[in-house]
Design a protein around this motif. Sequence first.
Motif, PDB file in Angstrom:
ATOM      1  N   ASN A   1       0.811  -1.215   0.000  1.00  0.00           N
ATOM      2  CA  ASN A   1       0.000   0.000   0.000  1.00  0.00           C
ATOM      3  C   ASN A   1       0.850   1.273   0.000  1.00  0.00           C
ATOM      4  OD1 ASN A   1      -2.739   0.842  -0.064  1.00  0.00           O
ATOM      5  ND2 ASN A   1      -2.534   1.625   2.012  1.00  0.00           N
ATOM      6  N   ARG A   2       2.135   1.151  -0.332  1.00  0.00           N
ATOM      7  CA  ARG A   2       3.015   2.312  -0.253  1.00  0.00           C
ATOM      8  C   ARG A   2       3.297   2.877  -1.642  1.00  0.00           C
ATOM      9  NH1 ARG A   2       8.253   0.521   1.913  1.00  0.00           N
ATOM     10  NH2 ARG A   2       7.168   0.339   3.892  1.00  0.00           N
ATOM     11  N   VAL A   3       3.067   4.182  -1.797  1.00  0.00           N
ATOM     12  CA  VAL A   3       3.351   4.871  -3.046  1.00  0.00           C
ATOM     13  C   VAL A   3       4.637   5.678  -2.879  1.00  0.00           C
ATOM     14  CG1 VAL A   3       2.593   6.692  -4.617  1.00  0.00           C
ATOM     15  CG2 VAL A   3       0.957   4.991  -3.800  1.00  0.00           C
ATOM     16  N   LEU A   4       5.522   5.542  -3.845  1.00  0.00           N
ATOM     17  CA  LEU A   4       6.776   6.291  -3.837  1.00  0.00           C
ATOM     18  C   LEU A   4       6.636   7.519  -4.737  1.00  0.00           C
ATOM     19  CD1 LEU A   4       9.832   6.645  -3.309  1.00  0.00           C
ATOM     20  CD2 LEU A   4      10.237   5.067  -5.223  1.00  0.00           C
ATOM     21  N   ILE A   5       6.922   8.693  -4.184  1.00  0.00           N
ATOM     22  CA  ILE A   5       6.902   9.936  -4.961  1.00  0.00           C
ATOM     23  C   ILE A   5       8.328  10.481  -5.024  1.00  0.00           C
ATOM     24  CG2 ILE A   5       6.073  12.326  -5.039  1.00  0.00           C
ATOM     25  CD1 ILE A   5       3.527  11.341  -3.615  1.00  0.00           C
TER      26      ILE A   5
ATOM     27  N   TYR B   1      -5.772  13.649 -12.611  1.00  0.00           N
ATOM     28  CA  TYR B   1      -5.460  12.433 -13.367  1.00  0.00           C
ATOM     29  C   TYR B   1      -4.584  11.487 -12.551  1.00  0.00           C
ATOM     30  CZ  TYR B   1      -4.182   9.398 -17.245  1.00  0.00           C
ATOM     31  OH  TYR B   1      -3.999   8.305 -18.054  1.00  0.00           O
ATOM     32  N   VAL B   2      -3.729  12.044 -11.678  1.00  0.00           N
ATOM     33  CA  VAL B   2      -2.911  11.197 -10.809  1.00  0.00           C
ATOM     34  C   VAL B   2      -3.814  10.334  -9.928  1.00  0.00           C
ATOM     35  CG1 VAL B   2      -1.271  11.167  -8.887  1.00  0.00           C
ATOM     36  CG2 VAL B   2      -0.938  12.751 -10.797  1.00  0.00           C
ATOM     37  N   GLY B   3      -4.837  10.952  -9.337  1.00  0.00           N
ATOM     38  CA  GLY B   3      -5.772  10.191  -8.502  1.00  0.00           C
ATOM     39  C   GLY B   3      -6.501   9.130  -9.295  1.00  0.00           C
TER      40      GLY B   3
ATOM     41  N   GLU C   1       3.766  17.761  -2.122  1.00  0.00           N
ATOM     42  CA  GLU C   1       2.704  17.828  -1.100  1.00  0.00           C
ATOM     43  C   GLU C   1       1.339  17.541  -1.714  1.00  0.00           C
ATOM     44  OE1 GLU C   1       3.147  21.706   0.562  1.00  0.00           O
ATOM     45  OE2 GLU C   1       4.759  21.111   1.951  1.00  0.00           O
ATOM     46  N   ILE C   2       1.088  18.082  -2.909  1.00  0.00           N
ATOM     47  CA  ILE C   2      -0.192  17.832  -3.582  1.00  0.00           C
ATOM     48  C   ILE C   2      -0.345  16.343  -3.889  1.00  0.00           C
ATOM     49  CG2 ILE C   2      -1.519  18.238  -5.694  1.00  0.00           C
ATOM     50  CD1 ILE C   2      -0.274  21.058  -5.763  1.00  0.00           C
ATOM     51  N   LEU C   3       0.706  15.745  -4.440  1.00  0.00           N
ATOM     52  CA  LEU C   3       0.664  14.318  -4.776  1.00  0.00           C
ATOM     53  C   LEU C   3       0.475  13.458  -3.529  1.00  0.00           C
ATOM     54  CD1 LEU C   3       3.586  14.232  -7.378  1.00  0.00           C
ATOM     55  CD2 LEU C   3       1.138  14.059  -7.870  1.00  0.00           C
ATOM     56  N   THR C   4       1.124  13.859  -2.446  1.00  0.00           N
ATOM     57  CA  THR C   4       0.994  13.110  -1.182  1.00  0.00           C
ATOM     58  C   THR C   4      -0.450  13.129  -0.696  1.00  0.00           C
ATOM     59  OG1 THR C   4       3.280  13.581  -0.532  1.00  0.00           O
ATOM     60  CG2 THR C   4       1.738  12.998   1.221  1.00  0.00           C
ATOM     61  N   LYS C   5      -1.085  14.293  -0.727  1.00  0.00           N
ATOM     62  CA  LYS C   5      -2.474  14.404  -0.264  1.00  0.00           C
ATOM     63  C   LYS C   5      -3.411  13.562  -1.127  1.00  0.00           C
ATOM     64  CE  LYS C   5      -2.048  18.995   1.821  1.00  0.00           C
ATOM     65  NZ  LYS C   5      -2.435  20.439   1.740  1.00  0.00           N
TER      66      LYS C   5
ATOM     67  N   GLN D   1      -2.787   9.838  -0.194  1.00  0.00           N
ATOM     68  CA  GLN D   1      -3.282   9.536   1.156  1.00  0.00           C
ATOM     69  C   GLN D   1      -4.801   9.517   1.198  1.00  0.00           C
ATOM     70  OE1 GLN D   1      -1.230  12.538   3.469  1.00  0.00           O
ATOM     71  NE2 GLN D   1       0.445  11.154   3.968  1.00  0.00           N
ATOM     72  N   LYS D   2      -5.423  10.411   0.448  1.00  0.00           N
ATOM     73  CA  LYS D   2      -6.890  10.439   0.399  1.00  0.00           C
ATOM     74  C   LYS D   2      -7.447   9.128  -0.152  1.00  0.00           C
ATOM     75  CE  LYS D   2     -10.744  13.333  -1.179  1.00  0.00           C
ATOM     76  NZ  LYS D   2     -11.132  14.545  -1.944  1.00  0.00           N
ATOM     77  N   LEU D   3      -6.682   8.477  -1.017  1.00  0.00           N
ATOM     78  CA  LEU D   3      -7.101   7.193  -1.591  1.00  0.00           C
ATOM     79  C   LEU D   3      -6.700   6.010  -0.725  1.00  0.00           C
ATOM     80  CD1 LEU D   3      -6.211   7.922  -5.327  1.00  0.00           C
ATOM     81  CD2 LEU D   3      -8.500   7.761  -4.333  1.00  0.00           C
ATOM     82  N   GLY D   4      -6.115   6.273   0.443  1.00  0.00           N
ATOM     83  CA  GLY D   4      -5.788   5.205   1.379  1.00  0.00           C
ATOM     84  C   GLY D   4      -4.377   4.665   1.273  1.00  0.00           C
ATOM     85  N   PHE D   5      -3.509   5.335   0.517  1.00  0.00           N
ATOM     86  CA  PHE D   5      -2.135   4.867   0.362  1.00  0.00           C
ATOM     87  C   PHE D   5      -1.221   5.492   1.417  1.00  0.00           C
ATOM     88  CE2 PHE D   5      -3.772   4.327  -3.982  1.00  0.00           C
ATOM     89  CZ  PHE D   5      -3.341   3.033  -4.269  1.00  0.00           C
TER      90      PHE D   5
END
Length: 414
Positions: free
Chosen positions: A3-7, A110-112, A16-20, A23-27
Motif C-alpha cells: 500500500n506504499r506509493v513512492l513519490i 489524473y494522478v488520482g 505535497e499535492i501528490l501526497t495528499k 493519502q486520500k485514496l488510502g495509500f
Amino acid sequence: MNNRVLIVEDHKTTAEILTKIAQKLGFEVEVMSSLADLTASLIEDKAYFCACVDFHLPDAHHGEAIDQTVAAKIPTFVLTGRLDEQVRQKVMTKAVVDFILKETVHSFDYVGKLLTRLKRNMQVNILVVDDSLSVRKYLRTLLERQNFTVIEAVDGLDALALLAETPQIKVVITDYEMPNMSGVELTSKIRRKHPHEKIAIVAISSSNNAMLTARFLKNGANDALNKPFDAEEFYTRIFRNLEYIEQIEEIEFAANHDYLTKIKNRRCFFELSNQALKTANKPSALALLDLDHFKAINDTYGHEAGDIILVQAAQRMAAHFKDGIVARLGGEEFCVLLPETSIDEALGRFEFLCHHFDSFEFKVLTQSLNVTTSIGLVEISQQDLSTALKQADEALYAAKEHGRNQVVQYGQSI
C-alpha cells in the motif's frame, strides 16, 4: 497488496499535492527529492505499489530516476513539465505506466484517477488470444505493467474453453488470423453468451483493411486496433472499455443494493426471493429482524452513530447468512431468506445471531455500544412471500412485546 506509493519529486509543493491525493485514496506515501535518495532506498529493497517519478531531478536531468524504478519492477508513471515529441518518445520507451504533464490542476486529478485504476486493475483478468507466442508475450508485458492478471489462449477454441472456466475475465484481446477459428468467428461466439456490458472484446489485426474492422465491430467487438500500435493508444482503448463495464456494474449495484449498508435492497430482495422459492424443493425459512431501541440510539448519540450501527449490523447478518438472501427493508428493519432450510435449523441459527448481537459490542465513533435485535421467524412452504412477510412481522411484534432480544417463531406460543 503493498500500500506504499513512492513519490520522487524535488518541487515541494508538487510533492505535497501528490501526497495528499495518494493519502486520500488510502495509500501510505514516501517522498524523495533526488536520484541519490531513490538509489539508497532501492538498495534497502523496499516494496512499493507504484512510483510517481519526476522526469527532471537536480541530479537526474534526463529521466535516469525512471530507469531505476522500472528496473526495480515498480509500476511507474512519470511527471514532466515539458512534453514535446522527443521527450514523449523517450518516456514511452522506458516501459512506464503513463506520463502526466504538470501544467494544470486537472493533471493532478489524473494522478488520482491513475492510482485508482492501478488498484482496480489488480482485480481484472484479461484474456489474450493469439497463435503467436511473441505477440502474446508482448501484450502480457504491456498489461502486467498496469497490474492486470493476464491469461493466454493460443486460438479461438482454447479461448472459449478458458472463458467457460474463468468467469472473472472482463476483457478479451483477440487476433484475426488464427488456426481453427478466426478472430471474427471467436468474437461472434463470445457474444452469444456474453453481452457488451459484461465482457469487452478488443480486436487486433495486422491488416489496415477497414472492411475487416467493420466485420469485427458488426460481430460484437467493442474496439479494434491495427498493428503496430502505440502503447499509449492501446492502454487508452483498454481503459475506456473497462470504464464502460464498470459504470454498468455500478449502476446495477446501485439499483439492487441499499445505499448505506450495501446489502440487498427491498426490490432486489423480493426479486431474488421469489426466484429462489420457485425452484425450492423443500420448505424455506424467512425472518424479519429489527434493532431494539434504535430511535433512542439516534436521539442519544446522533444519526451518524445510528448509521454506523446499521452498517455493522448488516455486515454481521451477511457474514452469518452467506447462504441466504439478506436485505435492508428500511429504517432499522432487515430481512433474511434461507432457501430450503428447515425451521428448526433456522431457529438455531437466528438464536445464535441474537446471542452474537447481545455479546459483541458495536464500535461507534469513540465508544462501544450494546445493541440487541428482535426476530420474527416463519416457515415458507405453500404461502406466497408477501403472506410470509406478514406472518414474520406478527412474530416480530410478539418478540418485542415479550421483552425484545429474542426470536419468536410464527404460530408458536411464547
